[in-house]
Structures are given as C-alpha cells and as structure tokens.
Motif scaffolding. Structure first.
Motif, PDB file in Angstrom:
ATOM      1  N   GLY A   1     -23.656   3.431   1.084  1.00 45.70           N
ATOM      2  CA  GLY A   1     -22.291   3.716   0.680  1.00 45.70           C
ATOM      3  C   GLY A   1     -21.475   2.446   0.615  1.00 45.70           C
ATOM      4  N   VAL A   2     -20.171   2.635   0.371  1.00 43.66           N
ATOM      5  CA  VAL A   2     -19.246   1.512   0.354  1.00 43.66           C
ATOM      6  C   VAL A   2     -18.945   1.106   1.799  1.00 43.66           C
ATOM      7  N   SER A   3     -19.059  -0.169   2.086  1.00 41.68           N
ATOM      8  CA  SER A   3     -18.741  -0.627   3.432  1.00 41.68           C
ATOM      9  C   SER A   3     -17.565  -1.593   3.378  1.00 41.68           C
ATOM     10  N   GLN A   4     -16.792  -1.581   4.448  1.00 43.52           N
ATOM     11  CA  GLN A   4     -15.625  -2.447   4.545  1.00 43.52           C
ATOM     12  C   GLN A   4     -15.610  -3.109   5.919  1.00 43.52           C
TER      13      GLN A   4
ATOM     14  N   VAL B   1     -14.428   7.455 -17.118  1.00 45.32           N
ATOM     15  CA  VAL B   1     -14.028   7.800 -15.762  1.00 45.32           C
ATOM     16  C   VAL B   1     -15.250   8.125 -14.934  1.00 45.32           C
ATOM     17  N   GLY B   2     -15.399   7.421 -13.843  1.00 44.15           N
ATOM     18  CA  GLY B   2     -16.499   7.719 -12.951  1.00 44.15           C
ATOM     19  C   GLY B   2     -15.977   8.135 -11.604  1.00 44.15           C
ATOM     20  N   THR B   3     -16.760   8.933 -10.887  1.00 41.71           N
ATOM     21  CA  THR B   3     -16.358   9.353  -9.558  1.00 41.71           C
ATOM     22  C   THR B   3     -16.272   8.138  -8.649  1.00 41.71           C
ATOM     23  N   GLN B   4     -15.192   8.030  -7.923  1.00 45.61           N
ATOM     24  CA  GLN B   4     -15.013   6.925  -7.000  1.00 45.61           C
ATOM     25  C   GLN B   4     -15.540   7.296  -5.621  1.00 45.61           C
ATOM     26  N   TYR B   5     -16.292   6.393  -5.049  1.00 48.01           N
ATOM     27  CA  TYR B   5     -16.825   6.563  -3.708  1.00 48.01           C
ATOM     28  C   TYR B   5     -16.081   5.596  -2.796  1.00 48.01           C
ATOM     29  N   PHE B   6     -15.497   6.159  -1.739  1.00 46.09           N
ATOM     30  CA  PHE B   6     -14.612   5.382  -0.884  1.00 46.09           C
ATOM     31  C   PHE B   6     -15.321   4.865   0.358  1.00 46.09           C
ATOM     32  N   GLY B   7     -14.905   3.687   0.789  1.00 43.19           N
ATOM     33  CA  GLY B   7     -15.326   3.159   2.070  1.00 43.19           C
ATOM     34  C   GLY B   7     -14.470   3.733   3.181  1.00 43.19           C
ATOM     35  N   PRO B   8     -14.792   3.410   4.423  1.00 42.67           N
ATOM     36  CA  PRO B   8     -14.057   3.960   5.566  1.00 42.67           C
ATOM     37  C   PRO B   8     -12.697   3.321   5.779  1.00 42.67           C
ATOM     38  N   GLY B   9     -12.456   2.193   5.119  1.00 40.80           N
ATOM     39  CA  GLY B   9     -11.152   1.553   5.225  1.00 40.80           C
ATOM     40  C   GLY B   9     -11.071   0.497   6.305  1.00 40.80           C
ATOM     41  N   THR B  10     -10.087  -0.385   6.146  1.00 40.41           N
ATOM     42  CA  THR B  10      -9.719  -1.356   7.175  1.00 40.41           C
ATOM     43  C   THR B  10      -8.306  -1.035   7.612  1.00 40.41           C
ATOM     44  N   ARG B  11      -8.159  -0.802   8.907  1.00 41.37           N
ATOM     45  CA  ARG B  11      -6.824  -0.500   9.444  1.00 41.37           C
ATOM     46  C   ARG B  11      -6.184  -1.817   9.852  1.00 41.37           C
ATOM     47  N   LEU B  12      -5.102  -2.178   9.176  1.00 38.93           N
ATOM     48  CA  LEU B  12      -4.415  -3.435   9.443  1.00 38.93           C
ATOM     49  C   LEU B  12      -3.107  -3.169  10.175  1.00 38.93           C
ATOM     50  N   LEU B  13      -2.931  -3.884  11.267  1.00 40.82           N
ATOM     51  CA  LEU B  13      -1.682  -3.803  12.031  1.00 40.82           C
ATOM     52  C   LEU B  13      -1.090  -5.197  12.128  1.00 40.82           C
ATOM     53  N   VAL B  14       0.124  -5.331  11.633  1.00 40.22           N
ATOM     54  CA  VAL B  14       0.820  -6.616  11.682  1.00 40.22           C
ATOM     55  C   VAL B  14       1.912  -6.524  12.750  1.00 40.22           C
ATOM     56  N   LEU B  15       1.780  -7.361  13.751  1.00 43.02           N
ATOM     57  CA  LEU B  15       2.738  -7.324  14.862  1.00 43.02           C
ATOM     58  C   LEU B  15       3.930  -8.222  14.615  1.00 43.02           C
TER      59      LEU B  15
ATOM     60  N   GLN C   1       3.447  -9.339   6.529  1.00 42.74           N
ATOM     61  CA  GLN C   1       4.682  -8.757   7.017  1.00 42.74           C
ATOM     62  C   GLN C   1       4.356  -7.434   7.708  1.00 42.74           C
ATOM     63  N   GLN C   2       5.277  -6.971   8.539  1.00 40.70           N
ATOM     64  CA  GLN C   2       5.020  -5.730   9.267  1.00 40.70           C
ATOM     65  C   GLN C   2       4.830  -4.553   8.312  1.00 40.70           C
ATOM     66  N   GLU C   3       5.496  -4.577   7.175  1.00 42.90           N
ATOM     67  CA  GLU C   3       5.342  -3.467   6.230  1.00 42.90           C
ATOM     68  C   GLU C   3       3.975  -3.465   5.547  1.00 42.90           C
ATOM     69  N   ASP C   4       3.179  -4.512   5.778  1.00 42.00           N
ATOM     70  CA  ASP C   4       1.821  -4.526   5.231  1.00 42.00           C
ATOM     71  C   ASP C   4       0.873  -3.688   6.086  1.00 42.00           C
ATOM     72  N   SER C   5       1.319  -3.289   7.258  1.00 40.59           N
ATOM     73  CA  SER C   5       0.484  -2.468   8.137  1.00 40.59           C
ATOM     74  C   SER C   5       0.121  -1.162   7.426  1.00 40.59           C
ATOM     75  N   ALA C   6      -1.159  -0.909   7.321  1.00 34.16           N
ATOM     76  CA  ALA C   6      -1.645   0.255   6.586  1.00 34.16           C
ATOM     77  C   ALA C   6      -3.164   0.275   6.688  1.00 34.16           C
ATOM     78  N   VAL C   7      -3.745   1.313   6.126  1.00 35.99           N
ATOM     79  CA  VAL C   7      -5.188   1.345   5.946  1.00 35.99           C
ATOM     80  C   VAL C   7      -5.485   0.928   4.513  1.00 35.99           C
ATOM     81  N   TYR C   8      -6.364  -0.046   4.371  1.00 37.54           N
ATOM     82  CA  TYR C   8      -6.733  -0.544   3.052  1.00 37.54           C
ATOM     83  C   TYR C   8      -8.105   0.017   2.709  1.00 37.54           C
ATOM     84  N   LEU C   9      -8.152   0.761   1.631  1.00 42.78           N
ATOM     85  CA  LEU C   9      -9.359   1.457   1.215  1.00 42.78           C
ATOM     86  C   LEU C   9      -9.940   0.815  -0.032  1.00 42.78           C
ATOM     87  N   CYS C  10     -11.244   0.726  -0.044  1.00 43.42           N
ATOM     88  CA  CYS C  10     -11.970   0.227  -1.192  1.00 43.42           C
ATOM     89  C   CYS C  10     -12.819   1.371  -1.745  1.00 43.42           C
ATOM     90  N   ALA C  11     -12.969   1.397  -3.048  1.00 44.98           N
ATOM     91  CA  ALA C  11     -13.811   2.409  -3.688  1.00 44.98           C
ATOM     92  C   ALA C  11     -14.597   1.754  -4.810  1.00 44.98           C
TER      93      ALA C  11
END
Lengths: 116, 110
Positions: free
Chosen positions: A3-6, A102-116, A83-93
């Motif tokens: 699968g897709v890995s992140q 159009v092809g079906t997109q397969y998603f990775g588990p994501g990277t959870r980014l926290l900006v302090l 910036q703090q507003e960049d805090s989010a989960v970044y998903l790749c597909a």
C-alpha cells in the motif's frame, strides 16, 4: 509494498522550523496526491503529480509549501517556516491512472504534524 | 468551482437500523463521485464510486449510493448497520483535484 506508506507517522516541531514529509506510493501508480486534513475538516487538496508532467500545485496554501516527486515514485512535501495553523494530518494517495482519466485513489495512513 | 457539502456532522444509529448519509455537490460538468470511509487510526478506504451509467452504485461492506442529478446529490445508504461501521465518512467529487466534504461521523449504538 502493498500500500501507500508515509513517514514519519507523527511529527512534532517548533514554529519556524522546516519539515519534510515522505510518501511512497503503490508501485506502478503514475499519479500521486497530497491532501491536508485539519481537525474537524474535510480533506483539502494540495498538489497532484502525474507521471513526468508538471505538477498541479493549485491547492498549495502558500509559498511555504512545496513538493517534489523523484523518479516518478517517492514524493516529499516540504513545509518551510512552519506555523501553528499548519498542524494537521497530511495524507498522500496514489492512483493507477491520471491525466484526464479518473482512477481510484489509495490513501496512506497519513503524517500527523503538530507545530508548537 | 466544485464543492461538496455533507450536512450532517454527526449521526448516531442503532445497530441493525438503516443508514443514509447525505452528500450534495456542485460541479461544472458530469461529476465523478466517491464515498470514502476512515476508521479510527486507519487510512481512507474507497467504498464506492460513480462515473457514469446506472445511477445506483453498489460498494463494499453492503453500502450503496444513488446519484440524483436533479438534486445534485449522492447519498450513501446501508440497510442494516453493523457496529464495525462506526467511522468517519467522506463524500468527494472531481477528477484530478478532488474536493472532499467535511465528513460525517457515524456512531453505532448497541
């Protein structure tokens, strides 16, 4: 891989630092996408790569965000001067087809980014 | 510009009850429509998709969705919900630069 890995799965950084997020798509998939998922929000399209064509960067929120895809496979999303507003989960597909088909997109588990 | 609205932020249903999750879209051409599910700690998984043809599409896990052009809707349904269906559900529209809705969180009561 199967699968897709992140990586990393989680990243904590200080405001103003740069971060790099990595995506390994499914082998053979020609299209690769980055999305951002903020808390309580839907997925926000960031950028799209298809083969060797110039990427569609229309979703990047600012010039602090950039992405590249080397050799038509692995992709790196870079956020400069976080910036703090960049805090989010970044998903790749990734998907098998693109370029108008159009092809079906397969998603990775994501990277959870926290900006302090 | 294309957009997706999921009017229900959170829905609670009893196990065994029927389910309908609403999705309304705005798209300039014939839409490509998708439903994805995101279970806790999991990546997004495609449930079903509509490109053309029969407006009632069947997906995995017993889900189905109906495309109604006149209502700009693509609602997701399941006749009998299982506890394992508890998750976040996202509707999406588009092709290369897909637009996702904000999601609907489904809670299943025993």
């Amino acid at each position: 891989g199967a699968g897709v890995s992140q990586s990393p799965s989680n990243k904590v950084t200080e405001k103003g630092k740069d971060v790099e997020l990595r995506c390994d798509p499914i082998s053979g998939h020609t299209a690769l996408y980055w999305y951002r998922q903020s808390l309580g929000q839907g997925l926000e399209f960031l950028i799209y790569f298809q083969g060797n064509s110039a990427p569609d960067k229309s979703g990047l929120p600012s010039d602090r965000f950039s992405a590249e895809r080397t050799g038509g496979s692995v992709s790196t999303l870079t956020i400069q001067r976080t910036q703090q507003e960049d805090s989010a989960v970044y998903l790749c597909a990734s998907s098998l087809r693109g370029g108008g088909q159009v092809g079906t997109q397969y998603f990775g588990p994501g990277t959870r980014l926290l900006v302090l | 510009a294309q957009s997706v609205t999921q009017p229900d932020i959170h829905i609670t249903v009893s196990e065994g009850a029927s389910l309908e999750l609403r999705c309304n879209y705005s798209y300039g051409a014939t839409p490509y429509l998708f439903w994805y599910v995101q279970s806790p700690g999991q990546g997004l998984q495609l449930l079903l998709k509509y490109f053309s043809g029969d407006t009632l599409v069947q997906g995995i896990k017993g889900f189905e969705a109906e495309f109604k052009r006149s209502q700009s809707s693509f609602n997701l349904r399941k006749p009998s919900v299982h506890w394992s269906d508890a998750a976040e559900y996202f509707c999406a529209v588009g092709a290369l630069d897909m637009r996702f809705g904000a999601g609907t969180r489904l809670t299943v009561k025993p």
